[in-house]
Write a protein that holds these residues in place. Structure first.
Motif, PDB file in Angstrom:
ATOM      1  N   LYS A 472       0.831  -1.204   0.000  1.00  0.00           N
ATOM      2  CA  LYS A 472       0.000   0.000   0.000  1.00  0.00           C
ATOM      3  C   LYS A 472       0.857   1.240   0.000  1.00  0.00           C
ATOM      4  O   LYS A 472       1.955   1.263   0.561  1.00  0.00           O
ATOM      5  N   ASN A 474       1.114   5.115   1.099  1.00  0.00           N
ATOM      6  CA  ASN A 474       0.561   6.068   2.049  1.00  0.00           C
ATOM      7  C   ASN A 474       0.382   7.442   1.391  1.00  0.00           C
ATOM      8  O   ASN A 474       0.867   7.669   0.285  1.00  0.00           O
ATOM      9  N   GLU A 475      -0.263   8.329   2.082  1.00  0.00           N
ATOM     10  CA  GLU A 475      -0.593   9.637   1.519  1.00  0.00           C
ATOM     11  C   GLU A 475       0.634  10.444   1.141  1.00  0.00           C
ATOM     12  O   GLU A 475       0.548  11.364   0.341  1.00  0.00           O
ATOM     13  N   ASP A 476       1.766  10.140   1.757  1.00  0.00           N
ATOM     14  CA  ASP A 476       2.977  10.903   1.452  1.00  0.00           C
ATOM     15  C   ASP A 476       3.873  10.183   0.441  1.00  0.00           C
ATOM     16  O   ASP A 476       4.997  10.598   0.208  1.00  0.00           O
ATOM     17  N   MET A 589       0.118  11.769  -5.048  1.00  0.00           N
ATOM     18  CA  MET A 589      -0.832  11.284  -4.053  1.00  0.00           C
ATOM     19  C   MET A 589      -1.771  12.388  -3.579  1.00  0.00           C
ATOM     20  O   MET A 589      -2.626  12.148  -2.735  1.00  0.00           O
ATOM     21  N   GLY A 590      -1.602  13.595  -4.074  1.00  0.00           N
ATOM     22  CA  GLY A 590      -2.521  14.675  -3.720  1.00  0.00           C
ATOM     23  C   GLY A 590      -3.916  14.386  -4.242  1.00  0.00           C
ATOM     24  O   GLY A 590      -4.161  13.366  -4.889  1.00  0.00           O
ATOM     25  N   PRO A 591      -4.867  15.291  -3.963  1.00  0.00           N
ATOM     26  CA  PRO A 591      -6.268  15.048  -4.341  1.00  0.00           C
ATOM     27  C   PRO A 591      -6.410  14.672  -5.814  1.00  0.00           C
ATOM     28  O   PRO A 591      -5.721  15.196  -6.671  1.00  0.00           O
ATOM     29  N   PRO A 596      -8.913   7.241  -4.759  1.00  0.00           N
ATOM     30  CA  PRO A 596      -8.533   8.013  -3.581  1.00  0.00           C
ATOM     31  C   PRO A 596      -7.180   7.561  -3.059  1.00  0.00           C
ATOM     32  O   PRO A 596      -6.871   6.381  -3.030  1.00  0.00           O
ATOM     33  N   ALA A 597      -6.370   8.538  -2.664  1.00  0.00           N
ATOM     34  CA  ALA A 597      -5.019   8.236  -2.204  1.00  0.00           C
ATOM     35  C   ALA A 597      -5.036   7.241  -1.065  1.00  0.00           C
ATOM     36  O   ALA A 597      -4.153   6.408  -0.928  1.00  0.00           O
ATOM     37  N   GLU A 598      -6.075   7.336  -0.249  1.00  0.00           N
ATOM     38  CA  GLU A 598      -6.092   6.557   0.964  1.00  0.00           C
ATOM     39  C   GLU A 598      -6.359   5.075   0.678  1.00  0.00           C
ATOM     40  O   GLU A 598      -6.304   4.250   1.570  1.00  0.00           O
ATOM     41  N   HIS A 599      -6.672   4.753  -0.532  1.00  0.00           N
ATOM     42  CA  HIS A 599      -6.993   3.351  -0.782  1.00  0.00           C
ATOM     43  C   HIS A 599      -6.097   2.750  -1.851  1.00  0.00           C
ATOM     44  O   HIS A 599      -6.501   1.860  -2.592  1.00  0.00           O
ATOM     45  N   ILE A 601      -4.098   0.348  -2.345  1.00  0.00           N
ATOM     46  CA  ILE A 601      -3.640  -0.940  -1.834  1.00  0.00           C
ATOM     47  C   ILE A 601      -3.778  -1.961  -2.949  1.00  0.00           C
ATOM     48  O   ILE A 601      -4.805  -2.013  -3.614  1.00  0.00           O
TER      49      ILE A 601
END
Lengths: 768, 768
Positions: A472, A474-476, A589-591, A596-599, A601
């Motif tokens: 996965k 991460n956002e960063d 990974m920005g908007p 969505p960045a958070e997913h 995986i």
């Protein structure tokens, strides 16, 4: 496999765990101290075969600080072991956690939990046990004799662990009829023990919802989960097995141990966490050794060296329980179908119970034994036929299209490549022509020998092996790899992180590995069969490739470019034909309107075919004819690994395997008194491992000769291979030095002196 | 939403965590004791606004047992808070971990780590701090006065936290021109504090690879991860945030706290784990309260009760830092666009800094304040117009197609359903016609009142909310749900397990929830905005549905049936038209040619629209006119939740919200001395929460009147709703009992007596 420029794979990147290991901050199972922790100890029988007629724990229970005592009256009556993998035929199911019977000297008969190790130890002495002795057998001959006492009620009888393994191909009698030379011999091997630095240890903790959290030093956390759940009558999601760092396992820690079940049961009884930690002595008595063996081998050769018939009978000594004997017997027997090509083979493999400590899985898994015999007899044949031993092996080496022991076709010509490279690098021809004497040391004779081997990655019998990985982002832009693959200390997690970073296109440092928690990582079969990099590496690469596409899709949106036109290197996404058009993976990974960045995986799952790695070991020994001491001076190990992921880690594996191989070939042997089953040298004072000063000059050569299409960029396993060829190579070199043939290991100084005496007499008798 | 027969959803299944919570075995953050653990404490300023001119820690550092001291000289100069979610505008970024400035009495100025709490406490006294006092402001008037001292350099100035929120719809002046009745009033509210049972606590532990493991009692573990990583300069995969059980949060624990950063920094400095645990006193001083507020409200009504114009100005007191003021101001202000339909609105919302403790997120998030005013004025209008107050609300209630505060259309007619059901169940008409006196207690007057509310699930401004869930089936058919959703104690994990079990077709007991570990669970935005069941529930349902198809495919292979023909109920897969053709899910997990059992993992990801829940609270109060004591006797709370997942858990939420609502309406107020900023009642002796004996008879009615298509089977949130309507309902009932209008909370006995005196004088003056 077609990739040209590797940025991370193939480089010896700095292992992420190196600092914490050097500073001592890395957590091993023994480092887990929970509030209220109790310490568990096991009382061990001092008799090899007996029925328990009375066991009285009242004094132990009354001893201050003792919180619980378990005997065979208090534990579930479930046969365990075996079936660590639910669909495996590799192990037998013949052992209870505790029973009213003892089958080897040192077997656990009761367990105590107390507030300190000292009190637990003292309480053990307060447990009174009365035994009714039973007739016992201490070697494979006694065990197989007519009317021998039977150690188990389960199994096929005759103290066999499983029905004999029989493999036949071609027509052996016809083969022998065509042979110009027929050799026949008997071979034997001792009982080396994998003396991992970290003795077995586990910590059990039950929570209020009746869920067990279990830290243990294991190679196979999901198998431990399965076995604990079965024995404790729990669903799998109520058992959480955790492993952080490990101090080695070498195969033995893929077994399920008595202390692991007892620790969980004691913790449940006390409602407090319990730790159980083996002493070094217990790693011998209650751990797992390699199978002692005896093997009869008859082979026929044509004048040109061609092997035309092989007839073999191998008997593995399993000790008091079956453990991995089915797997060892199957793998070891099947291995004799190969290495050197032979159309006509007849193989018989057996595993026999005796009243001795348990043999189990250990690096080389049955193959160390058979290839020791095969490669010594190959040398004998070469001599008889007047063919150079290396040339003899080149003529017979398996190659592309031959059938491997697993039944799959061999890929490439890896073994020939290893032999050829080794001849060159070792200076084989020149050495073999050189004088055996050593200037200034008249009692010393030099000799040079060769040994070969092949070993499968993912080549376990009866198991559908599978690698899984989840990656996965991460956002960063940092990356987490979740894997069930164990980290025995070999650097497997480093290799997996390299594979993910390479395939994904990020830096190695940005990948963090989460492992060893059965609740959260994808299922894993465990670390064995040299398969982690091959099997889990392929799954990780698949997951990374999928994730890369999703990240690139985000980059494409932001750069307003087509995905096909983008590439990602070191965490930078760039348009191929527009060098200025780029952004970092963090920026990607920005908007986004897309994923969505958070997913972000992705998961990969890989079921491999079997792949085979190859090696040829070239050694130089010095034998002191006065002391009988053999010194291994130089080794040139040549290994074909398909594709090397981390050269230093691979080299480390090879050097470690050679050290262990020198050990079992020359000094290591866990000795059982064959009159009463007692352990005679359960400890590192009397059990002699090679020390650093005993190590030869090792000049490792790693080849990428025969990449396997199933591995990541062709990579194959390297874990077990280096322990296999070193043994016969040493024995052959010793013969080259002093003219004495040994058909057994370890070859002790006493053996050498006896051998020299016998040879002298033989020469005298022959009037030479 | 069309499912007919629920087997698990809608039932009050036994929560999996209930036994460990009752026995005390459940682990809370404070239960983590690591070897070598140090204890951290914070030195707090005893001045409300000052510059630190000198800070000397030498004596503290020399104190035996002290391992580290941190001051503003030792911490990263990073503005934190705000942006707990990287894309959120809900929070400000105006606070350093430590600074050379103090902005409220009790702010931390230094931190100590020592071998015990006692030593750490003692060392705090040895830290010498010299302050240069600065002029301070202790209320919103002083803060907004011309020439007032400015508390922050950041922000729009004038001690505003953010630029004023301005919302205008329709033509307010035209609306007032059409009105037959115009009411205008000022409203105020105190400073209630969410007195969760578990004070804030965290444990920080760095490993040898420079990775931080951080246990903390938080609602938003991924936000904590992000903030720690940012401040500490680490990638996200080097920070692992863990939460097990929580003893409540109520919104306040979605903030990032000074002690959390300091704990991580102390642990890094000491290379040992550090725990920091708030005293109860610190949960007041350094925790988060609801925003005190002042609001001016002017509304116009037609004779028939129709609301035609609303003009509103609300000022929230933020305290010394912004924390959630942007979100609270936005949500609170926007809430006044709705509840009662009004075409013409003009709303002005502000948040103002003062030198007082920090207000933050707290259940009801800005809406408690605005609806308190709106629903009291609605009552006043009903009286003036001679309309029954319940009828008045029915006429004005928002309904299907109206625009919600979030800008989305309202689904269904939930509010009207709540009011209508409540009128019936409460016996509203009969009660309102009854005598206000109580037989035998001449000083007591009874009264009945109503209050309404609506509140959004997932209705946070500026945040793209997202729910994620991963569901995996183990080899034995047991199921593990991995979720980042926090378990505050509300039963959220039980509800999620129910949703998974229902959708998947297995028993509730076979689903185990793994949560609260940022390394291994899918990203989660955190537990707030009443959205866990709605948002994560939908994601979990998606994941379960996908997994079910894979399991059924295995069943189909084994049963030799078509997937479409199979159904799975309670873990049994059956062919629909052949009752005998079935197998268990465990059996279906056996060997398959299809998907390997070991990789049955499915993930769901859900980005919702906003949904709204509704409630009407009907209350009966008794007011003792001699003591001024108000007792809330009966509450009939009627809530529309769309679809109830766990009735007892939902009821528990409602009862708990009512208890807290009674608290802030009648007794709870954290009082700051408005002359020097000191806390006057930071503790549960002087801060009065309602006890169980203060609780009314609560007869909860849960409706499934307006299911939301975005929630699982229509479910909406229920977390925040019950705290909102109870306040105005009590105030309205008090008026009904004694004829005195209160425009503020808490309404204390002193207020009641003063009010009665004033009313008596008023009546006397009027000659009545």
């Amino acid at each position: 496999m077609t990739k040209q420029d590797f940025r991370i794979v193939g480089k010896s990147v700095k292992r992420a765990d190196v600092i914490e290991k050097v500073t001592g901050e890395g957590k091993y199972t023994g480092d887990y101290h929970l509030p209220g922790l109790l310490h568990g100890k096991i009382k061990r029988a001092e008799i090899a075969h007996a029925r328990i007629t009375r066991i009285d724990v009242s004094k132990a229970l009354a001893y201050p600080g003792v919180k619980a005592v378990l005997t065979h009256h208090d534990v579930p009556k479930v046969l365990h072991y075996g079936s660590p993998h639910p669909r495996s035929a590799s192990c037998t199911k013949d052992q209870y956690i505790l029973e009213d019977k003892v089958r080897f000297w040192g077997e656990g008969v009761a367990a105590v939990a107390a507030v300190s190790e000292e009190i637990a130890d003292e309480a053990l002495d307060l447990i009174e046990v009365d035994y009714e002795p039973l007739p016992a057998v201490y070697d494979i001959d006694a065990a197989q004799a007519p009317g021998a006492p039977q150690i188990h009620e389960v199994g096929p009888g005759g103290n066999l662990v499983i029905p004999p393994v029989h493999i036949e191909r071609g027509d052996v009698e016809k083969g022998f009829a065509e042979a110009d030379l027929i050799l026949e011999g008997e071979f034997e091997g001792g009982r080396p023990v994998p003396t991992y630095m970290e003795p077995n240890v586990c910590v059990a903790d039950w929570d209020g919802s009746n869920k067990l959290t279990f830290w243990t030093s294991t190679q196979t956390s999901f198998m431990v989960r399965g076995a604990l759940a079965e024995v404790l009558g729990l669903p799998l999601n109520k058992v959480r097995v955790l492993v952080d760092h490990m101090g080695g396992g070498f195969g033995a820690k893929q077994d399920l141990f008595q202390h692991e079940f007892l620790c969980a049961l004691l913790a449940r009884k006390c409602r407090r966490p319990v730790k159980m930690e083996f002493t070094r002595r217990e790693t011998f008595i209650a751990g797992r050794s390699r199978h002692p063996f005896r093997m009869w081998l008859k082979q026929g050769f044509r004048k040109d060296g061609t092997l035309v018939a092989r007839d073999m009978k191998v008997i593995y000594e399993s000790g008091a329980y079956g453990s991995h004997s089915p797997g060892v017997t199957n793998v070891g027997t099947a291995s004799a179908t190969s290495l050197y090509r032979c159309e006509n083979v007849r193989l018989d493999g057996r595993a026999v119970y005796t009243n001795t400590p348990i043999a189990g899985a250990y690096r080389g898994y049955g193959v160390v034994q058979t290839y020791f015999a095969i490669d010594i007899q190959m040398d004998e044949a070469a001599e008889k036929l007047g063919i150079d031993p290396a040339e003899m092996r080149l003529r017979n080496a398996v190659r592309e299209g031959d059938i491997a022991p697993s039944g799959h076709p061999i890929v490439g010509r890896g073994l020939e490549a290893c032999i050829s490279h080794g001849i060159e690098a070792f200076g084989w021809q020149a050495k073999r022509g050189a004088d055996r004497g050593v200037a200034g040391r008249p009692s010393v004779r030099r000799g040079w020998g060769i040994g070969c081997e092949m070993h499968g990655s993912s080549a376990y019998p009866g198991i559908k092996e599978q690698g899984n990985a989840t990656v996965k982002m991460n956002e960063d832009g940092s990356v987490t790899l979740l894997t069930g693959a164990a980290g025995l200390g070999t650097g497997a997690h480093t290799a997996l992180a390299q594979i993910v970073a390479e395939e994904l296109g990020v830096t190695f440092e940005s990948v963090h590995v989460v492992h060893g928690d059965t609740d959260v990582v994808p299922w894993d079969i465990g670390a064995f069969a040299s398969h982690t990099t091959y099997l889990v590496g392929s799954a990780a690469r698949m997951a990374a490739a999928e994730l890369r596409e999703r990240v690139l899709a985000r980059g494409a949106e932001k750069l307003q470019e087509k995905v096909e036109n983008l590439e990602m290197v070191d965490g930078i996404i760039t348009a191929r034909d527009k060098p200025g058009t780029s952004l970092t993976v963090h920026e990607a990974m920005g908007p986004s309107r897309g994923i969505p960045a958070e997913h972000l995986i992705a998961s990969g799952s890989y079921m491999p075919t079997k792949s085979y790695s190859f090696a040829a070991h070239f050694v130089e020994v010095e034998v002191d004819t006065e002391t009988g001491i053999i010194e291994c001076r130089t080794v040139v190990p040549v290994h074909d690994v398909g594709k090397v992921i981390h050269p230093i880690a691979a080299q480390g594996q090879i050097e470690g395997g050679i050290q262990q191989g020198i050990g079992h070939t020359l000094t290591e042997n866990y000795v059982i008194d064959r009159t009463n089953g007692r352990s005679l040298n359960a400890g590192l004072v009397d059990y002699k491992m090679p020390l650093s000063m005993d190590m030869p000059d090792i000049r490792t050569i790693i080849l990428e000769a025969a990449p396997d299409p199933g591995g990541p960029w062709g990579a194959k396993g390297v874990g077990e291979d280096p322990i296999i060829a070193i043994g016969p190579a040493i024995a052959n070199a010793v013969y080259d030095a002093i003219g004495v043939r040994f058909h057994h290991y370890p070859i002790t100084p006493e053996d050498v002196l006896n051998g020299l005496r016998a040879r002298k007499k033989e020469l005298q008798d022959a009037g030479i």
